[in-house]
Design a protein around this motif. Structure first.
Motif, PDB file in Angstrom:
ATOM      1  N   ARG A 195      -3.953  15.853  -1.075  1.00  0.00           N
ATOM      2  CA  ARG A 195      -4.223  15.069  -2.282  1.00  0.00           C
ATOM      3  C   ARG A 195      -3.582  13.683  -2.236  1.00  0.00           C
ATOM      4  O   ARG A 195      -3.514  12.997  -3.244  1.00  0.00           O
ATOM      5  N   ARG A 196      -3.109  13.279  -1.094  1.00  0.00           N
ATOM      6  CA  ARG A 196      -2.466  11.967  -0.974  1.00  0.00           C
ATOM      7  C   ARG A 196      -3.426  10.865  -0.541  1.00  0.00           C
ATOM      8  O   ARG A 196      -3.058   9.689  -0.507  1.00  0.00           O
ATOM      9  N   ASP A 240      -0.010   3.033  -3.383  1.00  0.00           N
ATOM     10  CA  ASP A 240      -0.644   2.239  -4.441  1.00  0.00           C
ATOM     11  C   ASP A 240       0.143   2.323  -5.746  1.00  0.00           C
ATOM     12  O   ASP A 240      -0.433   2.375  -6.841  1.00  0.00           O
ATOM     13  N   GLY A 241       1.483   2.369  -5.615  1.00  0.00           N
ATOM     14  CA  GLY A 241       2.332   2.403  -6.792  1.00  0.00           C
ATOM     15  C   GLY A 241       2.476   3.770  -7.431  1.00  0.00           C
ATOM     16  O   GLY A 241       3.221   3.919  -8.417  1.00  0.00           O
ATOM     17  N   ARG A 242       1.816   4.789  -6.880  1.00  0.00           N
ATOM     18  CA  ARG A 242       1.879   6.136  -7.436  1.00  0.00           C
ATOM     19  C   ARG A 242       2.863   6.979  -6.637  1.00  0.00           C
ATOM     20  O   ARG A 242       2.813   7.004  -5.406  1.00  0.00           O
ATOM     21  N   ASP A 243       3.753   7.655  -7.334  1.00  0.00           N
ATOM     22  CA  ASP A 243       4.738   8.512  -6.674  1.00  0.00           C
ATOM     23  C   ASP A 243       4.032   9.761  -6.145  1.00  0.00           C
ATOM     24  O   ASP A 243       3.509  10.573  -6.927  1.00  0.00           O
ATOM     25  N   VAL A 244       4.026   9.913  -4.801  1.00  0.00           N
ATOM     26  CA  VAL A 244       3.361  11.068  -4.187  1.00  0.00           C
ATOM     27  C   VAL A 244       4.361  11.965  -3.456  1.00  0.00           C
ATOM     28  O   VAL A 244       3.964  12.811  -2.661  1.00  0.00           O
ATOM     29  N   VAL A 286       3.463  15.464  -3.968  1.00  0.00           N
ATOM     30  CA  VAL A 286       2.029  15.745  -3.961  1.00  0.00           C
ATOM     31  C   VAL A 286       1.660  16.382  -2.626  1.00  0.00           C
ATOM     32  O   VAL A 286       2.119  15.944  -1.566  1.00  0.00           O
ATOM     33  N   GLU A 299       5.697   6.184  -2.355  1.00  0.00           N
ATOM     34  CA  GLU A 299       4.671   5.686  -3.263  1.00  0.00           C
ATOM     35  C   GLU A 299       3.474   5.170  -2.474  1.00  0.00           C
ATOM     36  O   GLU A 299       3.642   4.503  -1.448  1.00  0.00           O
ATOM     37  N   LYS A 314       0.827  -1.204   0.000  1.00  0.00           N
ATOM     38  CA  LYS A 314       0.000   0.000   0.000  1.00  0.00           C
ATOM     39  C   LYS A 314       0.855   1.246   0.000  1.00  0.00           C
ATOM     40  O   LYS A 314       0.564   2.225  -0.697  1.00  0.00           O
ATOM     41  N   ARG A 358      11.901   8.693  -2.369  1.00  0.00           N
ATOM     42  CA  ARG A 358      10.531   8.924  -2.816  1.00  0.00           C
ATOM     43  C   ARG A 358       9.539   8.100  -1.989  1.00  0.00           C
ATOM     44  O   ARG A 358       9.917   7.164  -1.290  1.00  0.00           O
TER      45      ARG A 358
END
Length: 353
Positions: free
Chosen positions: A75-76, A64-68, A71, A62, A4, A60
């Motif tokens: 919006r996270r 759910d595999g999305r680089d945040v 962000v 992540e 996650k 970095r």
């Protein structure tokens, strides 16, 4: 289980001060992971970078595999619960819980349904029209949790949320948080310096020390199989026996450690030759009292402390070191008695520095 949340090479420095060394950490979906460690160990810095409140120096994040990594916090898809509760004193309980939903421009019907559900979840529905000053500390903490849960974030970060509560209320709220975690199915990342709290709540514990991860594992892993002396000393009470290997072995061929004035069998094969120094962890519940000279080590009882369900017997060993043994109530030894100690070698653990 799928990942996650991931921290990959995440690090933070303030000038010459390193707040977090490059760190890799994976949190599984639905997991309750606790960041545990003393003040200054880096746990809060790691949590704040995950939340977006602090920018990393490198690495970095992540979800759910999305680089945040860059962000903004809102919006996270992350919820945050603080020790200070951070409730608005001029708003009712209901409006406090609704605030985050309104900021996200949810429809009034959605807000009403979500707030009512969240208050019911923390068992505070009857307090909806009260104000924070009219609530106890434990009730305010429940409202802080409800405000976070109302918009159902998939990752919830909790920064020492029970630190301001008394012991009895802390224990009650620990049970509530475990219940809520199971009901929500969300991923929890929880910061505390309280080892008992970590052992009680966690699926896994990430033990931190000196701005880095010391060990990650289940509560049982960290208690029964600590990887280092720091881990052994921070989780639970530890008897650490230090000594050199004997040049002879025990009757079963096991290596023998000359420690605490006695001959202590080791739980596993040891490659180093005689004279090599080792450290053995013996938890207080492992030894039992026997007659002098019939166990591995002898010691004189210096104190007996009553803990309700058991007693803690403190001993001064022949070499001057001190050991603690947890005994069932009703043991017959007295202060000043000399006793022997014996235990199952497989309930002990050789440690590295």
């Amino acid at each position: 289980m799928s990942a996650k949340l991931e921290a990959i090479g995440l690090a933070k420095s303030y000038g010459e001060t390193v707040a977090l060394q490059p760190t890799d950490l994976t949190v599984q979906a639905g997991e309750f992971l606790t960041l545990l460690g003393p003040s200054g160990s880096g746990k809060t810095t790691l949590l704040q970078m995950i939340s977006g409140l602090v920018a990393p120096t490198s690495g970095r994040i992540e979800i759910d595999g999305r680089d945040v990594t860059h962000v903004e916090p809102g919006r996270r898809g992350i919820g945050m619960v603080f020790q200070s509760y951070a409730l608005f004193p001029h708003m009712s309980v209901w409006d406090n819980v609704a605030y985050g939903l309104r900021m996200r421009r949810k429809k009034p019907a959605e807000v009403r349904s979500a707030v009512d559900d969240a208050l019911n979840m923390v068992r505070m529905s009857e307090y909806a029209q009260r104000f924070p000053k009219e609530l106890s500390g434990g009730q305010q903490q429940r409202i802080a949790l409800a405000r976070c849960f109302a918009y159902r974030p998939s990752v919830i970060l909790l920064d020492e949320p029970l630190g301001a509560l008394d012991k009895k209320l802390r224990e009650h709220m620990q049970s509530e948080i475990r219940r809520l975690h199971k009901e929500l199915g969300a991923t929890f990342v929880y910061v505390t310096h309280d080892q008992d709290e970590a052992l009680t709540l966690s699926d896994r514990i990430c033990l931190m020390n000196q701005a880095r991860i010391e060990q990650v594992g289940t509560p049982v892993d960290l208690y029964d199989r600590p990887a280092t002396r720091f881990a052994a000393g921070f989780i639970g009470h530890s008897n650490l026996l230090e000594g050199a290997l004997a040049d002879t072995r025990g009757p079963g061929g096991e290596a023998i450690l000359l420690a605490a004035g006695g001959r202590v069998p080791l739980p596993q094969p040891v490659a180093a030759g005689a004279g090599a120094t080792h450290c053995l962890l013996v938890r207080p519940e492992a030894p039992r009292l026997v007659e002098p000279k019939s166990g591995f080590v002898d010691g004189k009882i210096s104190d007996i402390v009553f803990f309700g369900s058991d007693t803690r017997v403190q001993l001064t060993m022949l070499d001057g070191s001190r050991l603690t043994v947890r005994c069932a109530r009703g043991q017959s030894a007295s202060v000043g008695d000399t006793v022997g100690l014996v235990w199952d070698p497989h309930r002990t653990m050789l440690l590295r520095a």
